[in-house]
Design a protein around this motif. Structure first.
Motif, PDB file in Angstrom:
ATOM      1  N   SER A  90       0.933  -1.310   0.153  1.00  0.00           N
ATOM      2  CA  SER A  90      -0.215   0.045  -0.043  1.00  0.00           C
ATOM      3  C   SER A  90       0.873   1.453  -0.012  1.00  0.00           C
ATOM      4  CB  SER A  90      -0.967   0.114   1.240  1.00  0.00           C
ATOM      5  OG  SER A  90      -0.188  -0.014   2.559  1.00  0.00           O
ATOM      6  N   GLY A  91       2.039   1.257   0.591  1.00  0.00           N
ATOM      7  CA  GLY A  91       2.843   2.307   0.776  1.00  0.00           C
ATOM      8  C   GLY A  91       3.523   2.883  -0.554  1.00  0.00           C
ATOM      9  N   ASP A  92       3.685   1.708  -1.438  1.00  0.00           N
ATOM     10  CA  ASP A  92       4.512   2.000  -2.773  1.00  0.00           C
ATOM     11  C   ASP A  92       3.249   2.264  -3.673  1.00  0.00           C
ATOM     12  OD1 ASP A  92       6.767   1.116  -1.932  1.00  0.00           O
ATOM     13  OD2 ASP A  92       6.666  -0.844  -2.404  1.00  0.00           O
ATOM     14  N   ALA A  93       2.220   1.777  -3.504  1.00  0.00           N
ATOM     15  CA  ALA A  93       0.997   2.349  -4.422  1.00  0.00           C
ATOM     16  C   ALA A  93       0.546   3.731  -4.115  1.00  0.00           C
ATOM     17  CB  ALA A  93      -0.446   1.489  -4.154  1.00  0.00           C
ATOM     18  N   ILE A  94       0.554   4.161  -2.703  1.00  0.00           N
ATOM     19  CA  ILE A  94       0.382   5.757  -2.519  1.00  0.00           C
ATOM     20  C   ILE A  94       1.455   6.719  -3.314  1.00  0.00           C
ATOM     21  CG2 ILE A  94       0.063   7.314  -0.895  1.00  0.00           C
ATOM     22  CD1 ILE A  94      -2.454   5.352  -1.293  1.00  0.00           C
ATOM     23  N   SER A  95       2.800   6.284  -2.809  1.00  0.00           N
ATOM     24  CA  SER A  95       3.764   6.767  -3.527  1.00  0.00           C
ATOM     25  C   SER A  95       3.632   7.090  -5.021  1.00  0.00           C
ATOM     26  CB  SER A  95       5.041   6.201  -3.045  1.00  0.00           C
ATOM     27  OG  SER A  95       5.157   6.355  -1.718  1.00  0.00           O
ATOM     28  N   ASP A  96       3.436   5.772  -5.813  1.00  0.00           N
ATOM     29  CA  ASP A  96       3.374   5.952  -7.018  1.00  0.00           C
ATOM     30  C   ASP A  96       2.174   6.622  -7.435  1.00  0.00           C
ATOM     31  OD1 ASP A  96       5.159   4.454  -8.009  1.00  0.00           O
ATOM     32  OD2 ASP A  96       4.082   2.646  -9.030  1.00  0.00           O
ATOM     33  N   LEU A  97       0.892   7.045  -6.850  1.00  0.00           N
ATOM     34  CA  LEU A  97      -0.248   7.699  -7.245  1.00  0.00           C
ATOM     35  C   LEU A  97       0.558   9.244  -7.092  1.00  0.00           C
ATOM     36  CD1 LEU A  97      -3.136   5.947  -5.770  1.00  0.00           C
ATOM     37  CD2 LEU A  97      -2.778   6.121  -8.311  1.00  0.00           C
ATOM     38  N   GLU A  98       1.019   9.540  -5.910  1.00  0.00           N
ATOM     39  CA  GLU A  98       1.409  10.904  -5.779  1.00  0.00           C
ATOM     40  C   GLU A  98       2.340  11.190  -6.644  1.00  0.00           C
ATOM     41  OE1 GLU A  98       0.799  11.343  -0.888  1.00  0.00           O
ATOM     42  OE2 GLU A  98       2.572  10.409  -1.569  1.00  0.00           O
ATOM     43  N   GLY A  99       3.219  10.372  -7.127  1.00  0.00           N
ATOM     44  CA  GLY A  99       4.072  10.684  -8.244  1.00  0.00           C
ATOM     45  C   GLY A  99       3.589  10.889  -9.487  1.00  0.00           C
ATOM     46  N   HIS A 100       2.245  10.573  -9.673  1.00  0.00           N
ATOM     47  CA  HIS A 100       1.603  10.742 -11.002  1.00  0.00           C
ATOM     48  C   HIS A 100       0.566  11.934 -10.710  1.00  0.00           C
ATOM     49  CE1 HIS A 100       2.945   7.632 -13.125  1.00  0.00           C
ATOM     50  NE2 HIS A 100       2.659   6.623 -12.569  1.00  0.00           N
ATOM     51  N   GLY A 101       0.825  12.681  -9.597  1.00  0.00           N
ATOM     52  CA  GLY A 101      -0.090  14.003  -9.416  1.00  0.00           C
ATOM     53  C   GLY A 101      -1.184  13.971  -8.615  1.00  0.00           C
ATOM     54  N   VAL A 102      -1.405  12.728  -7.939  1.00  0.00           N
ATOM     55  CA  VAL A 102      -2.718  12.540  -6.823  1.00  0.00           C
ATOM     56  C   VAL A 102      -2.108  13.567  -5.694  1.00  0.00           C
ATOM     57  CG1 VAL A 102      -4.106  11.248  -5.508  1.00  0.00           C
ATOM     58  CG2 VAL A 102      -3.233  10.587  -7.958  1.00  0.00           C
ATOM     59  N   ARG A 103      -3.051  14.073  -5.230  1.00  0.00           N
ATOM     60  CA  ARG A 103      -3.045  14.695  -4.021  1.00  0.00           C
ATOM     61  C   ARG A 103      -3.902  14.633  -2.712  1.00  0.00           C
ATOM     62  NH1 ARG A 103       1.140  14.906  -5.924  1.00  0.00           N
ATOM     63  NH2 ARG A 103       2.505  16.757  -6.969  1.00  0.00           N
ATOM     64  N   PHE A 104      -3.500  13.553  -2.034  1.00  0.00           N
ATOM     65  CA  PHE A 104      -4.614  13.223  -0.859  1.00  0.00           C
ATOM     66  C   PHE A 104      -4.628  14.102   0.213  1.00  0.00           C
ATOM     67  CE2 PHE A 104      -2.724   9.264  -2.527  1.00  0.00           C
ATOM     68  CZ  PHE A 104      -3.970   8.566  -2.893  1.00  0.00           C
ATOM     69  N   ASP A 105      -5.890  14.210   0.681  1.00  0.00           N
ATOM     70  CA  ASP A 105      -6.375  15.141   1.746  1.00  0.00           C
ATOM     71  C   ASP A 105      -5.381  15.119   3.026  1.00  0.00           C
ATOM     72  OD1 ASP A 105      -8.308  16.009   0.241  1.00  0.00           O
ATOM     73  OD2 ASP A 105      -9.913  15.062   1.287  1.00  0.00           O
ATOM     74  N   ARG A 106      -4.902  16.094   3.614  1.00  0.00           N
ATOM     75  CA  ARG A 106      -3.993  16.110   4.672  1.00  0.00           C
ATOM     76  C   ARG A 106      -4.363  16.814   5.767  1.00  0.00           C
ATOM     77  NH1 ARG A 106       1.252  13.800   3.642  1.00  0.00           N
ATOM     78  NH2 ARG A 106       1.582  13.089   1.531  1.00  0.00           N
ATOM     79  N   GLN A 107      -3.990  16.624   7.200  1.00  0.00           N
ATOM     80  CA  GLN A 107      -4.303  17.332   8.222  1.00  0.00           C
ATOM     81  C   GLN A 107      -3.468  18.532   8.205  1.00  0.00           C
ATOM     82  OE1 GLN A 107      -6.731  16.377  10.203  1.00  0.00           O
ATOM     83  NE2 GLN A 107      -6.617  14.219  10.478  1.00  0.00           N
TER      84      GLN A 107
END
Length: 513
Positions: A90-107
């Motif tokens: 899951s960590g690698d998947a999230i990193s890949d998505l962020e590398g393609h421009g996905v910006r997850f909501d943050r605190q």
């Protein structure tokens, strides 16, 4: 139809949702052709996903806890080894998505803002724009795909058949309304999504009837767990096709289910509103079957904060004349996700040489009998990456000659099947209804009419459901209400499904054939 010049031999990816887009991007710089009936991301269920993507990245979480929740929801039919492997990435998947421009909501402190959904023991669902996760992820990946020079896009084109010779893929039959053409290829990644369009009440695009499963089945690939269709408990119950989804994350934030008299009917059920989806869907279905409408009440938990946390759902409600900050939301179950599909291994390989499957059209063993909420987007990303790695790690097969190009096929139409599918293959099933479905669907599936392709998928669901004479996860039979010990997953090819349908007495004229 767009020109196929220069595309012979390219890896073909069928489907423009998150799984297909991720596979194409993961294959770069390997040349691929991405085939999509609509524009990239359009007409895909992933574009409509609200909740987000499950990832055990919180300080109080772990892959082991995530696995335990997944296995519990899967009701004994998950492949534990497959599930553990996918969840660990899951960590690698999230990193890949962020590398393609996905910006997850943050605190405010920069850490991820996690949501919680049913049957999760931790807050672990990453989201984008509150409830716009699927659309945001799809749009980011589609933009990245458009920028990627190794990805050739064929949109407005429908893949209708896999061509096979000597047990291996040789090409893809492509079609528009007035023209048919063949793309020669020995490597296909299927990423066509689910089958909710077979049902009257669905949260999926109505044209999604399991096209990828149908093509794989016709080509001889093994199917698995076709009986397990997950019904989302809380679709917005207003006149609309398809139905709008009211994300499970709303219940995760504290919204409660009420009957017409304002009674919280889930209060005494373990997990209450955050029980596994099959439990909640059946409870709501039982109320509605008694002509008692059901409502999701977010007023005490969210009140005026509803629109900020769930802007998309707020808009959908207001379009129907409902203010969720001040009114309970009418809800009902709707076909939402298919746990079964094309049987694959941990690399996405099907039983057919040259065919991989990723996303909802695939059955990897992660979900078992009942998908844990928001595991689907994680699976789509992880398995797309794995399939891409597996494809490039193999020697490129030589193209085989295609001796016969099929004729123009009628436009597939699932509409004639929806009444019998919705009546017999819904939240609650029993033998008489399943036999009725099989009797109705088998002659259609064996014909050549517009409903033949969707009938193959619906017939597969009906046969698998009749053969599973127990209740487990998303499959509830009133005539076999308890789970049976020792039950396992089932895999069948289309010839076996047809033979089983005939053996069940589905088509009297064929009993002696």
């Amino acid at each position: 139809m767009p020109s196929l010049d220069g595309l012979d031999g390219r890896i073909a990816i069928i489907g423009g949702g998150i799984a297909g887009l991720m596979a194409a991007l993961s294959l770069a710089p390997q040349p691929v052709v991405l085939i999509s009936r609509a524009d990239l991301g359009e007409e895909s269920s992933s574009n409509w996903a609200q909740g987000g993507i499950a990832a055990s990245l919180g300080p109080d979480d772990s892959a082991d806890l995530h696995l335990a929740d997944t296995l519990e929801a899967g009701a004994g039919l998950c492949d534990a080894a497959i599930a553990a492997g996918i969840l660990r990435e899951s960590g690698d998947a999230i990193s890949d998505l962020e590398g393609h421009g996905v910006r997850f909501d943050r605190q405010a402190d920069g850490s991820y803002a996690f949501g919680r959904e049913a049957a999760h023991s931790r807050w672990r669902v990453l989201h984008v724009g509150g409830d716009g996760s699927g659309a945001a992820i799809t749009q980011a990946l589609a933009a990245a795909a458009r920028r990627c020079p190794s990805i050739e896009r064929l949109t407005g084109v429908e893949a209708r058949r896999l061509l096979v010779r000597d047990g291996a893929v040789t090409g893809v039959l492509l079609q528009r309304s007035d023209r048919v053409e063949v793309l020669p290829t020995s490597r296909v990644i299927m990423a066509t999504g689910g089958l909710g369009g077979l049902f009257d009440a669905t949260t999926n695009p109505s044209g999604n009837f399991g096209q990828g499963v149908m093509m794989a089945a016709r080509a001889g690939a093994m199917l698995a767990d076709m009986e397990f269709v997950q019904f989302h408990p809380t679709a917005l119950d207003v006149p609309r096709t398809p139905l709008a989804l009211v994300s499970e994350a709303v219940r995760g934030e504290g919204a409660i289910l009420l009957d017409a008299k304002g009674r919280r009917f889930m209060a005494d059920i373990p997990g209450a509103e955050l029980a596994p989806r099959d439990v909640v869907a059946r409870a709501i279905h039982a109320e509605i079957a008694r002509n008692r409408p059901v409502f999701l009440d977010a007023r005490p938990a969210l009140g005026d904060g509803f629109a900020k946390r769930f802007p998309g759902i707020d808009q959908l409600c207001r379009e129907a004349g409902i203010d969720p900050a001040r009114m309970p939301i009418p809800v009902r179950p709707a076909a939402h996700y298919h746990m079964g599909g094309i049987a694959t291994d941990e690399r996405g390989r099907s039983s057919l040489d040259g065919l991989w499957a990723v996303g909802e059209c695939a059955a990897t063993g992660l979900h078992g009998a009942n998908r844990l909420a928001s595991n689907s987007l994680l699976e789509a990303v992880v398995m797309a990456r794995r399939a891409a790695q597996d494809v490039v790690g193999q020697a490129t097969p030589s193209l085989r000659a295609i001796s016969h190009v099929p004729h123009l096929l009628p436009q597939a139409d699932p509409a004639p099947l929806r009444p019998v599918v919705s009546k017999t293959l819904g939240v609650i099933r029993e033998e008489a209804g399943l036999r009725e479905a099989i009797r109705t669907l088998l002659p259609i599936a064996e014909g050549n009419g517009p409903a033949a392709d969707p009938a193959i998928v619906a017939l597969s669901v009906a046969v698998f459901a009749e053969l599973r004479r127990e209740s487990r996860g998303a499959h509830l039979r009133t005539d076999f209400p308890e789970p049976m010990p020792g039950q396992t997953c089932r895999r069948m090819r289309l010839d076996d499904i047809r033979a089983a349908a005939q053996a069940l007495g589905a088509h009297p004229l064929l009993r002696s054939a």
